[in-house]
Write a protein that holds these residues in place. Structure first.
Motif, mmCIF file in Angstrom:
data_model
loop_
_atom_site.group_PDB
_atom_site.id
_atom_site.type_symbol
_atom_site.label_atom_id
_atom_site.label_comp_id
_atom_site.label_asym_id
_atom_site.label_seq_id
_atom_site.Cartn_x
_atom_site.Cartn_y
_atom_site.Cartn_z
ATOM 1 N N CYS A 147 1.474 -1.566 0.164
ATOM 2 C CA CYS A 147 -0.005 0.039 0.406
ATOM 3 C C CYS A 147 0.914 0.886 0.130
ATOM 4 O O CYS A 147 1.853 1.323 0.957
ATOM 5 N N ILE A 148 0.597 2.162 -1.288
ATOM 6 C CA ILE A 148 1.159 3.222 -0.816
ATOM 7 C C ILE A 148 0.206 5.065 -0.187
ATOM 8 O O ILE A 148 0.972 6.272 -0.475
ATOM 9 N N CYS A 150 -2.415 5.973 -1.145
ATOM 10 C CA CYS A 150 -2.936 7.147 -1.862
ATOM 11 C C CYS A 150 -4.783 7.273 -1.833
ATOM 12 O O CYS A 150 -4.313 8.510 -2.237
ATOM 13 N N MET A 151 -4.823 6.722 -1.354
ATOM 14 C CA MET A 151 -6.995 6.663 -0.665
ATOM 15 C C MET A 151 -7.877 6.990 -1.462
ATOM 16 O O MET A 151 -8.398 6.929 -1.647
ATOM 17 N N CYS A 153 -8.807 3.750 -2.227
ATOM 18 C CA CYS A 153 -9.960 3.143 -2.257
ATOM 19 C C CYS A 153 -10.729 3.826 -1.295
ATOM 20 O O CYS A 153 -11.718 3.649 -0.974
ATOM 21 N N CYS A 213 -7.523 0.157 -6.781
ATOM 22 C CA CYS A 213 -5.983 -0.180 -5.967
ATOM 23 C C CYS A 213 -5.161 -0.377 -7.064
ATOM 24 O O CYS A 213 -4.890 -0.877 -7.970
#
Ligand code: SF4
Ligand code: FES
Lengths: 246, 134
Positions: A147-148, A150-151, A153, A213
């Motif tokens: 996960c990076i 990035c929001m 999701c 994602c």
């Protein structure tokens, strides 16, 4: 040269005006991603446009926006894909907008904290000690560690939109990243924090978080597995009230 | 949370019809709503057992009631809903069930497939039981 119309969401609170879309006509450069288009606007047409970005290579997670209704990383989405246009660019959904395409994310950062995203040991070992892990044990959680933040999701999640208290996809996937790490012993701690009405049970499995994602983290899958674990934990405490799960 | 509450910020409201704009959302709402079909059949089966327990007459009354055209249509709609619910449910199962055999997790198709197999086996058994005993 061919051109394309870009409709950008503008919100400039200092002007006291309502949010509106502003249209720009820019060259349809085949090599450009959406972020290049925005930078072209900022550098050559309208310097007042605000948006976030940094790495330009899908790593930092700061350039997420909603393009034609879908949350994407703008540095990883080609402009040409949307020809002949127009392309509509909006800030991420479900977050307060600070200005233009910039959202307020402290709620997300608080939620990341809440899941205790670090390795918890019942007893702290010495710093000399090593905790070995096999490739198969690494594979158990590796996907969730990609996960990076990035929001995207959160932007795709209608539950988060309707219930802002919901811990949300990325944070719950991150909890699982540590729960499934063979070196971690914090499962019970996290379970307590995430079994309440802001935790995993809020998720109704719409599944859009996993669809958007960019790193194939599959937060929806992580949350469903967590629910299975949560239910098992509950049965255990019911059937074995004096067991060590209590 | 309160940190982010600032009246300068713009917040978009979510309409109550949010789920009508995307197929994935419509499908999700359908999956949730068709759980009513499951409840409908569960209730029908309970009533069936109840009437059977009251002897042949009770059963006759039950058959007479559910032969009503309205109930037949309702049963048909509920059946379609039940199939939709079951299929979408089984397709989601591999997400929640990750079973490791040795060092590798079983592929999703095996998990979903075994659910379908279970469904078919149970259905065939029930069918066999009903036809053998009439
Ligand atoms: S789970 Fe995926 S979409 Fe969500 S923040 Fe992490 S990388 Fe982004
Ligand atoms: S700019 Fe870093 S992910 Fe897009």
């Amino acid at each position: 040269m061919e051109t394309i119309e870009i409709e950008v969401f503008r919100y400039q609170p200092e002007k006291g005006s309502d949010p509106a879309f502003q249209t720009y006509e820019i060259p349809l450069n085949k090599d450009w991603v959406i972020l290049d288009a925005l930078n072209h606007i900022k550098d050559h047409i309208d310097g007042s446009l605000s948006f976030r970005w940094s790495c330009r290579m899908g790593v930092c997670g700061s350039c997420g926006m909603v393009v034609n209704g879908k949350p994407v990383l703008t540095c990883a989405t080609f402009l040409e894909k949307f020809a002949p246009g127009p392309v509509r660019i909006e800030p991420l959904d479900n977050f307060p907008v600070v200005r233009d395409l910039v959202i307020e994310m402290s709620d997300f950062l608080d939620k990341l904290q809440k899941v205790k995203p670090w390795i918890i040991r019942e007893e702290e070992g010495s710093t000399e000690e090593e905790y070995l892990q096999t490739p198969s044990q690494l594979a158990d959680y590796k996907q969730y560690s990609m996960c990076i933040n990035c929001m995207l999701c959160y932007s795709a999640c209608p539950v988060y939109g309707l219930e802002p208290g919901f811990t949300g996809p990325a944070a719950l996937a991150l909890a699982q990243r540590y729960n499934m790490d063979s070196r971690d012993q914090g499962n019970r701690d996290r379970m307590e924090a995430l079994s309440d009405d802001t935790g995993m049970w809020q998720c109704t499995f719409v599944g859009d978080c996993s669809a958007v994602c960019p790193k194939n983290v599959d937060p929806a899958g992580a949350i469903q597995r967590y629910k299975v674990e949560g239910a098992t934990h509950w049965w255990k405490t019911l059937l074995l009230p004096y067991g060590k799960d209590r | 949370m309160d940190k982010s509450v600032n009246k300068q910020y713009y917040r978009k409201d979510m309409s109550i019809f949010w789920w009508t704009r995307k197929w994935t959302h419509i499908r999700f709402i359908l999956r949730e709503l068709t759980s009513l079909s499951v409840a409908f059949f569960a209730l029908e089966i309970v009533l069936l057992f109840f009437s059977v327990s009251r002897g042949p007459e009770g059963y006759q009354t039950f058959v007479a009631v559910i032969s009503n055209p309205i109930l037949i249509i309702l049963n048909f709609i509920a059946f379609v809903g039940l199939i939709f619910h079951s299929v979408t449910w089984f397709d989601l199962a591999p997400k929640a069930m990750v079973i490791k055999v040795g060092k590798r997790p079983l592929p999703a198709i095996v998990i979903a497939g075994s659910n379908y197999m279970g469904w078919i086996v149970v259905s065939v058994l029930i069918f066999w039981f009903l036809t053998e005993n009439t």
